[in-house]
Design an enzyme around this catalytic site. Structure first.
Site, PDB file in Angstrom:
ATOM      1  N   CYS A 117       0.854  -1.191   0.000  1.00  0.00           N
ATOM      2  CA  CYS A 117       0.000   0.000   0.000  1.00  0.00           C
ATOM      3  C   CYS A 117       0.892   1.244   0.000  1.00  0.00           C
ATOM      4  O   CYS A 117       1.699   1.411  -0.908  1.00  0.00           O
ATOM      5  CB  CYS A 117      -0.952  -0.050   1.203  1.00  0.00           C
ATOM      6  SG  CYS A 117      -2.273   1.170   1.159  1.00  0.00           S
ATOM      7  N   ASP A 176      -8.833  -3.477  -7.535  1.00  0.00           N
ATOM      8  CA  ASP A 176      -8.360  -2.339  -6.742  1.00  0.00           C
ATOM      9  C   ASP A 176      -8.926  -1.060  -7.341  1.00  0.00           C
ATOM     10  O   ASP A 176      -8.542  -0.658  -8.451  1.00  0.00           O
ATOM     11  CB  ASP A 176      -6.831  -2.316  -6.751  1.00  0.00           C
ATOM     12  CG  ASP A 176      -6.245  -1.317  -5.751  1.00  0.00           C
ATOM     13  OD1 ASP A 176      -6.936  -0.345  -5.414  1.00  0.00           O
ATOM     14  OD2 ASP A 176      -5.098  -1.537  -5.329  1.00  0.00           O
ATOM     15  N   HIS A 208      -7.714  -4.012  -3.398  1.00  0.00           N
ATOM     16  CA  HIS A 208      -6.600  -3.409  -2.678  1.00  0.00           C
ATOM     17  C   HIS A 208      -6.488  -4.078  -1.310  1.00  0.00           C
ATOM     18  O   HIS A 208      -7.475  -4.385  -0.670  1.00  0.00           O
ATOM     19  CB  HIS A 208      -6.835  -1.907  -2.502  1.00  0.00           C
ATOM     20  CG  HIS A 208      -5.647  -1.155  -2.012  1.00  0.00           C
ATOM     21  ND1 HIS A 208      -4.623  -0.756  -2.844  1.00  0.00           N
ATOM     22  CD2 HIS A 208      -5.298  -0.729  -0.769  1.00  0.00           C
ATOM     23  CE1 HIS A 208      -3.704  -0.106  -2.150  1.00  0.00           C
ATOM     24  NE2 HIS A 208      -4.091  -0.087  -0.888  1.00  0.00           N
TER      25      HIS A 208
END
Length: 242
Positions: A117, A176, A208
């Site tokens: 991330c 995502d 995600h």
């Protein structure tokens, strides 16, 4: 390899870091780990320990300086992320790399980076900023690398690709919503134009955060394959423990 040790260590003139290592004397290759936006929580301590069980010394610098957020506290986590300064993060990454290089059990010529991330973006940056010290990098769904418009206000970092030397593995989820196929394309174009060694993989059905098992976004099959690809990448370019 199952016997490991793990503990908090203090970086010289910097933050603390979570450190996990195989029990053997080594020397072992090492991995610098960049966190998600929620801090050095139990999940990232586990990531370091998983790396140690695979034969790597793993160091996770505490970029949040003691603060962690529950996965349900998205606003708090993102609010803290917005306060980070890229230059300071790269300086703290340098401190962690130096700390690894000073440890007798670490192979100083076999250090890689891994990020998730926001940490995926920082791993991407470190692959350029610390190109003389890193030999391989893996980034899971690194947000803010080349967005059309970043909702958090981060600066795109594609201008750094010319500095990169180490092979790069980029892992994304097809579902995502924060990193679009167009962004994948911009990243691939920049790396290919700069003639860099990289692999970009997209997992169908994965959102995600698909690697983080404490999160609702966790997808076991994608996480398992992503981890296998990660270890394959590090084994190829960092080698194995002595």
């Amino acid at each position: 390899m199952s016997q490991i040790t793990s503990e908090w260590v203090q970086l010289e003139n910097g933050p603390r870091a979570w450190y996990a290592r195989p029990a053997g004397v080594g020397p072992h290759p090492a991995v610098l780990v960049f966190i998600e936006a929620f801090g050095v929580n139990a999940h990232f301590q586990d990531v370091a320990q998983r790396l140690a069980r695979a034969g790597y010394c793993a160091m996770v610098p505490d970029l949040y300086h003691g603060k962690t957020y529950e996965y349900s506290d998205f606003d708090g986590a993102i609010g803290h992320l917005k306060t980070l300064n890229d230059a300071v993060v790269m300086q703290e990454a340098h401190m962690a790399i130096q700390a690894l290089q000073q440890r007798a059990e670490v192979r100083k010529d076999a250090i890689g980076a891994l990020g998730f991330c926001m940490g995926g973006r920082y791993a991407f940056m470190a692959n350029a900023i610390h190109a003389d010290q890193l030999r391989a990098t893996v980034a899971f769904y690194g947000g803010g690398i080349a967005p059309d418009q970043d909702s958090i206000g981060r600066t795109p970092v594609l201008h750094l690709v010319d500095q990169m030397r180490a092979p790069l593995l980029l892992l994304y989820g097809a579902e995502d919503q924060s990193i679009t196929p167009e962004e994948h394309g911009r990243i691939a174009t920049a790396l290919s134009t700069a003639r860099k060694r990289y692999t970009l993989t997209v997992f169908p059905g994965a959102p995600h955060g698909f690697f983080a098992d404490p999160r609702d976004s966790f997808r076991p099959e994608a996480a398992q394959e992503g981890w296998r690809l990660t270890l394959d990448h590090f084994t190829r370019y960092l080698g194995a423990s002595a």
